[in-house]
Design a protein around this motif. Structure first.
Motif, PDB file in Angstrom:
ATOM      1  N   LEU A  37       0.840  -1.186   0.000  1.00  0.00           N
ATOM      2  CA  LEU A  37       0.000   0.000   0.000  1.00  0.00           C
ATOM      3  C   LEU A  37       0.878   1.241   0.000  1.00  0.00           C
ATOM      4  N   THR A  38       1.042   1.826  -1.157  1.00  0.00           N
ATOM      5  CA  THR A  38       1.863   3.025  -1.272  1.00  0.00           C
ATOM      6  C   THR A  38       1.151   4.014  -2.172  1.00  0.00           C
ATOM      7  N   THR A  39       1.071   5.265  -1.766  1.00  0.00           N
ATOM      8  CA  THR A  39       0.469   6.277  -2.610  1.00  0.00           C
ATOM      9  C   THR A  39       1.457   7.397  -2.832  1.00  0.00           C
ATOM     10  N   ALA A  40       1.370   8.036  -3.960  1.00  0.00           N
ATOM     11  CA  ALA A  40       2.226   9.180  -4.252  1.00  0.00           C
ATOM     12  C   ALA A  40       1.420  10.157  -5.084  1.00  0.00           C
ATOM     13  N   PHE A  41       1.782  11.415  -5.052  1.00  0.00           N
ATOM     14  CA  PHE A  41       1.017  12.407  -5.784  1.00  0.00           C
ATOM     15  C   PHE A  41       1.909  13.589  -6.064  1.00  0.00           C
ATOM     16  N   ALA A  42       1.567  14.308  -7.118  1.00  0.00           N
ATOM     17  CA  ALA A  42       2.392  15.438  -7.535  1.00  0.00           C
ATOM     18  C   ALA A  42       2.006  16.687  -6.772  1.00  0.00           C
ATOM     19  N   ILE A  43       2.991  17.475  -6.423  1.00  0.00           N
ATOM     20  CA  ILE A  43       2.781  18.739  -5.730  1.00  0.00           C
ATOM     21  C   ILE A  43       3.421  19.845  -6.556  1.00  0.00           C
ATOM     22  N   ASP A  44       2.719  20.972  -6.688  1.00  0.00           N
ATOM     23  CA  ASP A  44       3.298  22.097  -7.415  1.00  0.00           C
ATOM     24  C   ASP A  44       4.574  22.559  -6.733  1.00  0.00           C
ATOM     25  N   PRO A  45       5.532  23.052  -7.495  1.00  0.00           N
ATOM     26  CA  PRO A  45       6.770  23.561  -6.892  1.00  0.00           C
ATOM     27  C   PRO A  45       6.464  24.673  -5.908  1.00  0.00           C
ATOM     28  N   LEU A  46       7.259  24.756  -4.849  1.00  0.00           N
ATOM     29  CA  LEU A  46       7.045  25.776  -3.832  1.00  0.00           C
ATOM     30  C   LEU A  46       7.164  27.173  -4.424  1.00  0.00           C
ATOM     31  N   ALA A  51       4.276  34.634  -1.147  1.00  0.00           N
ATOM     32  CA  ALA A  51       4.670  34.883   0.235  1.00  0.00           C
ATOM     33  C   ALA A  51       3.447  35.011   1.129  1.00  0.00           C
ATOM     34  N   ALA A  52       2.395  35.628   0.614  1.00  0.00           N
ATOM     35  CA  ALA A  52       1.178  35.797   1.410  1.00  0.00           C
ATOM     36  C   ALA A  52       0.556  34.449   1.736  1.00  0.00           C
ATOM     37  N   GLU A  53       0.589  33.519   0.778  1.00  0.00           N
ATOM     38  CA  GLU A  53       0.023  32.191   1.010  1.00  0.00           C
ATOM     39  C   GLU A  53       0.805  31.451   2.078  1.00  0.00           C
ATOM     40  N   VAL A  54       2.115  31.567   2.015  1.00  0.00           N
ATOM     41  CA  VAL A  54       2.954  30.874   2.986  1.00  0.00           C
ATOM     42  C   VAL A  54       2.753  31.442   4.382  1.00  0.00           C
ATOM     43  N   THR A  55       2.887  32.764   4.515  1.00  0.00           N
ATOM     44  CA  THR A  55       2.767  33.355   5.845  1.00  0.00           C
ATOM     45  C   THR A  55       1.354  33.245   6.366  1.00  0.00           C
ATOM     46  N   GLY A  56       0.378  33.215   5.488  1.00  0.00           N
ATOM     47  CA  GLY A  56      -1.002  33.099   5.916  1.00  0.00           C
ATOM     48  C   GLY A  56      -1.334  31.741   6.475  1.00  0.00           C
ATOM     49  N   ALA A  57      -0.518  30.737   6.193  1.00  0.00           N
ATOM     50  CA  ALA A  57      -0.779  29.386   6.669  1.00  0.00           C
ATOM     51  C   ALA A  57       0.039  29.032   7.888  1.00  0.00           C
ATOM     52  N   ILE A  58       0.975  29.896   8.263  1.00  0.00           N
ATOM     53  CA  ILE A  58       1.890  29.571   9.352  1.00  0.00           C
ATOM     54  C   ILE A  58       1.304  29.957  10.694  1.00  0.00           C
ATOM     55  N   ASP A  59       1.311  29.026  11.627  1.00  0.00           N
ATOM     56  CA  ASP A  59       1.043  29.345  13.024  1.00  0.00           C
ATOM     57  C   ASP A  59       1.856  28.378  13.857  1.00  0.00           C
ATOM     58  N   GLY A  60       1.534  28.234  15.116  1.00  0.00           N
ATOM     59  CA  GLY A  60       2.358  27.402  15.982  1.00  0.00           C
ATOM     60  C   GLY A  60       2.373  25.937  15.606  1.00  0.00           C
ATOM     61  N   THR A  61       1.379  25.480  14.814  1.00  0.00           N
ATOM     62  CA  THR A  61       1.380  24.081  14.412  1.00  0.00           C
ATOM     63  C   THR A  61       1.954  23.902  13.015  1.00  0.00           C
ATOM     64  N   THR A  62       2.461  24.969  12.444  1.00  0.00           N
ATOM     65  CA  THR A  62       3.146  24.864  11.164  1.00  0.00           C
ATOM     66  C   THR A  62       4.523  25.453  11.296  1.00  0.00           C
ATOM     67  N   ILE A  63       5.420  24.995  10.465  1.00  0.00           N
ATOM     68  CA  ILE A  63       6.806  25.436  10.519  1.00  0.00           C
ATOM     69  C   ILE A  63       7.081  26.323   9.320  1.00  0.00           C
ATOM     70  N   ALA A  64       7.685  27.471   9.560  1.00  0.00           N
ATOM     71  CA  ALA A  64       7.937  28.409   8.470  1.00  0.00           C
ATOM     72  C   ALA A  64       8.748  27.744   7.374  1.00  0.00           C
ATOM     73  N   ASN A 125      -5.854  29.070   0.481  1.00  0.00           N
ATOM     74  CA  ASN A 125      -4.777  29.345  -0.455  1.00  0.00           C
ATOM     75  C   ASN A 125      -4.046  28.052  -0.800  1.00  0.00           C
ATOM     76  N   ARG A 126      -3.025  28.184  -1.609  1.00  0.00           N
ATOM     77  CA  ARG A 126      -2.328  27.006  -2.123  1.00  0.00           C
ATOM     78  C   ARG A 126      -1.652  26.197  -1.018  1.00  0.00           C
ATOM     79  N   VAL A 127      -1.081  26.896  -0.046  1.00  0.00           N
ATOM     80  CA  VAL A 127      -0.406  26.213   1.054  1.00  0.00           C
ATOM     81  C   VAL A 127      -1.428  25.458   1.912  1.00  0.00           C
ATOM     82  N   GLN A 128      -2.525  26.121   2.231  1.00  0.00           N
ATOM     83  CA  GLN A 128      -3.566  25.474   3.030  1.00  0.00           C
ATOM     84  C   GLN A 128      -4.161  24.275   2.301  1.00  0.00           C
ATOM     85  N   MET A 129      -4.300  24.376   0.985  1.00  0.00           N
ATOM     86  CA  MET A 129      -4.794  23.243   0.204  1.00  0.00           C
ATOM     87  C   MET A 129      -3.829  22.067   0.278  1.00  0.00           C
TER      88      MET A 129
END
Length: 323
Positions: A37-46, A51-64, A125-129
């Protein structure tokens, strides 16, 4: 709280997808052969995330998100930050330690943030998705582990840290008898609302939803599941929680946690330079060896291991059974 959450960011994870490895019998040498049982999937390049998407998703349970040569450069200024001071200030605001911070956060600003991420709205946003995708892969992989032994019809399951019901509801659909708990009353109310909307068949047993922290859980269950909760607690407290959860399970205990490696630990420390929204929770990484030792102390062993990663989410998933 299955998603009162634990999501973690990394720029270039070691791999992507989910890989599940069954531990060998005691009389057999370990191998590196992966479970089918192995799954893999493509992710868009970072680089496509703003920047707004990244910082908008960051809090104490996420790592910058810091990457490439920036890791080495920013590591040099880690000593100038004082994340522990911020943690103490958070605790003082709500009048307690980790548990009180977690409860306060996920009953207020954290609830709104993670309800949106766990849900199916397009207002992310893209990060949250990407984080939503990682969470769904953890739930999917957990269900695969649970169904690996056969039908879940009539199996009693405690979903410890149920969040908005992303695991509890599918378990009920599979016929399991579910007790779902969370430290956040807001999360439990949302999970119960979602269950009533989705579990419309009279043949499906509605989960029992309760507001409780991990230490207050009682009863006995065939299986206990605790997804992405340990990230909120340091290892000494996590050891006690693991022991307590194991005492509630007759057959299986499934845990997920943010793995502590040199690379992920460095990213976390860099992430603490960016505190994000106020009153966010603290984040603790745990080494697989420490989790395994905590299980062995109470007579349990890891039988299956998995790793789920996307660009902004990584989690170690283990299934433990009595020795």
């Amino acid at each position: 709280m299955a998603f009162s959450a634990s999501f973690w960011s990394s720029l270039i994870p070691p791999n992507r997808g989910f890989s599940l490895v069954r531990a060998p019998p005691a009389n057999q040498k370990p191998t590196t052969k992966h479970h089918p049982l192995t799954t893999a999937f493509a992710i868009d390049p970072l680089s496509t995330a703003t920047a707004a998407e990244v910082t908008g998703a960051i809090d104490g349970t996420t790592i910058a998100v810091i990457g490439g040569g920036s890791v080495a450069a920013l590591a040099a200024v880690l000593s100038l930050s004082d994340p522990e001071r911020r943690r103490k200030e958070q605790a003082e605001v709500v009048g307690g330690g980790d548990k009180e911070v977690v409860r306060e956060y996920f009953n207020n600003t954290g609830f709104q943030r993670w309800k949106k991420i766990y849900g199916d709205t397009d207002d992310v946003n893209r990060v949250q998705m990407d984080i939503r995708l990682g969470h769904s892969k953890t739930v999917e992989s957990t269900l695969m582990m649970l169904k690996d032994e056969g039908s879940l019809e009539g199996v009693t399951v405690c979903d410890a840290g149920c969040g908005t019901g992303s695991l509890a509801i599918p378990l009920a659909k599979e016929g399991a008898v579910v007790c779902a708990s969370d430290i956040s009353a807001a999360m439990v109310a949302e999970a119960e609302k979602q269950a009533k909307e989705q579990l419309v068949s009279p043949a499906v047993s509605m989960p029992k939803f309760v507001v409780k922290d991990l230490e207050s859980l009682d009863g006995k269950y065939d299986t206990v599941v605790c997804l992405d909760v340990l990230i909120h607690y340091p290892q000494n407290k996590a050891d006690g929680m693991i022991a307590h959860l194991a005492s509630l399970a007759n057959n299986r205990l499934i845990l997920s946690f943010a793995p502590k490696t040199f690379y992920y630990d460095l990213l976390k420390r860099i992430g603490e330079l960016f505190p994000g929204p106020s009153k966010a929770t603290r984040a603790y990484l745990h080494s697989e060896a420490d989790v395994e030792r905590a299980l062995q102390k109470v007579g349990w062993k890891i039988r299956k291991r998995g790793l789920i990663t996307t660009q902004f989410y990584f989690a170690k998933l283990v299934e433990a059974v009595p020795m």
